[in-house]
Design an enzyme around this catalytic site. Structure first.
Site, PDB file in Angstrom:
ATOM      1  CB  SER A   3      -0.948  -0.040   1.196  1.00  0.00           C
ATOM      2  OG  SER A   3      -1.933   0.967   1.107  1.00  0.00           O
ATOM      3  CG  ASP A  61      -6.997  -1.537  -4.253  1.00  0.00           C
ATOM      4  OD1 ASP A  61      -7.727  -0.944  -3.436  1.00  0.00           O
ATOM      5  OD2 ASP A  61      -5.767  -1.664  -4.093  1.00  0.00           O
ATOM      6  CG  HIS A  72      -6.015  -1.584  -0.430  1.00  0.00           C
ATOM      7  ND1 HIS A  72      -5.169  -1.061  -1.374  1.00  0.00           N
ATOM      8  CD2 HIS A  72      -5.522  -1.194   0.777  1.00  0.00           C
ATOM      9  CE1 HIS A  72      -4.212  -0.369  -0.775  1.00  0.00           C
ATOM     10  NE2 HIS A  72      -4.393  -0.442   0.533  1.00  0.00           N
TER      11      HIS A  72
END
Length: 411
Positions: free
Chosen positions: A220, A346, A375
């Site tokens: 991320s 996502d 995600h």
């Protein structure tokens, strides 16, 4: 050879005839409930196999890199079967932290000083029991970068360490300033664009074991930070390669997606409160430079970044910060092999914002794009408690780099 489309037409027609006959019989008999359940199950299975379970899209301009992945990281070419009862992106994203296990990891903590008087917390998993690499000086090292408010305690980090342990590797987790319980010594935290702390950590880790093979993996925001560092460093880095998971490629598109009503309700507001919580413990230090009351009133990530992050790092506007933080703008300068895994569903990194064309212009970059996964989700199996698709990509790619890397380093 028969056309696959024709096969599905035949299957669909036969399934429809079967359901019609069963429902007709059931309505005048006693089997309608069972028939409908069976019919729905068959229909759902057909839909899942035809529309949900798919091979990922592998985007890479370098044939040699592609062949390397096909041979030593075959998971990126195999069909990904998302958990059949929670394949939708938002559901995968929400459930992963609650479903996946948390392997036990014993860390050794190290605090290192920074040039501006701050400190960074590193959590080491030395793996001194490694049978494959008993010599610590040459034991391969993986630097792990968690997400926006994540630390070494995140389940996805623990799973990466668990995978690395089985291969005999050492891991070190880079915790962003002030996030892992250590004191904030200066009124500065972190952001996706500023790579100074990461540069200091990479240099420090490499200096401790200069003979050890060294690579990094970011998740991320950790992946965004790592990409921005690589775009800046080019080939001038001690890292052999990098793996990136669920990075937000274009911050403008990411925040716009997260501000859609349902996404704001499910993710944006919660993430904003997490950011506020991460700095509230350091409020006394930060109040020297910021209107903390105003920062604590933020209700979106964009508002938080406008009042806090962009101001802290000296950007004239939030747009200037978001432009600098977007890795898609630096992808062309990456100088070492990088594998990037994203799901096109996502909401943190919308599929249309993934820089497919830019990736094709850099022989060092390979994108692996799944149709489902959300995600940092990538759940698979009926009860996806242990290993995810992301874990398998990480394990195979790290092992491929450390044990067969000479095949791609001459690209």
């Amino acid at each position: 050879a028969r056309c696959p489309a024709m096969d599905w037409q035949v299957l669909t027609r036969e399934l429809s005839l079967y359901l019609e006959s069963q429902v007709r019989v059931g309505l005048f008999g006693s089997g309608v409930g069972l028939s409908l359940v069976l019919g729905f199950g068959v229909a759902y299975a057909c839909y899942y196999l035809s529309s949900i379970a798919k091979k990922p899209q592998l985007v890479a301009s370098n044939d040699r890199f592609c062949r390397f992945l096909e041979e030593h990281c075959p998971v990126v070419t195999e069909t990904y079967y998302p958990t059949i009862w929670c394949w939708e992106g938002r559901v995968q994203t929400l459930l992963r932290p609650f479903i996946t296990s948390r392997p036990q990891v014993q860390y050794r903590n190290e605090l290192i000083k920074t040039a501006d008087g701050g400190q960074i917390s590193l959590d080491w998993f030395d793996n001194n029991g490694s049978l494959h690499y008993p010599d610590a000086s040459t034991r391969p090292t993986v630097l792990l970068l968690p997400g926006l408010t994540g630390t070494s305690k995140e389940s996805y980090i623990l799973h990466m360490i668990h995978q690395s342990e089985s291969l005999g590797y050492r891991c070190v987790v880079f915790n962003n300033r002030g996030i892992a319980g250590e004191e904030l010594l200066t009124p500065r935290t972190y952001c996706a664009a500023n790579t100074e702390d990461l540069e200091a950590v990479i240099d420090h880790v490499h200096s401790l074991q200069p003979s050890a093979p060294f690579m990094a993996a970011g998740v991320s925001m950790g992946g965004m930070l790592l990409l921005n560092y690589l775009g800046k460093a080019g080939r001038d880095t001690p890292l052999m390669a990098a793996a990136i998971f669920s990075a937000g490629w274009n911050v403008f598109e990411s925040v716009e997606s997260l501000e859609k009503p349902l996404n704001w309700l499910l993710f944006n507001y919660y993430l904003t409160t997490c950011l506020q919580s991460s700095i509230s413990r350091h409020r006394q230090m930060l109040e020297e430079l910021f209107d903390m009351d105003l920062v604590m009133k933020a209700r979106t990530v964009r508002e938080f970044d406008k009042q806090f992050t962009s101001v802290m790092f000296g950007y004239p506007t939030i747009d200037d910060y978001y432009e600098d933080a977007s890795p898609c703008r630096k992808l062309k300068s990456v100088g070492i092999p990088v594998l990037c895994l994203n799901s096109v569903d996502d909401v943190f990194s919308p599929g249309h914002a993934i820089p497919v064309e830019a990736a094709k212009q850099n022989a060092n970059v390979a994108l692996v794009l799944t149709s489902c996964g959300g995600h940092i989700g990538f759940l698979e199996g009926i009860w996806p408690r242990k290993c995810t698709y992301m874990d398998r990509v990480f394990k195979q790619f790290v092992q491929a780099v450390f044990e067969h890397g000479e095949k791609i380093f001459s690209m």
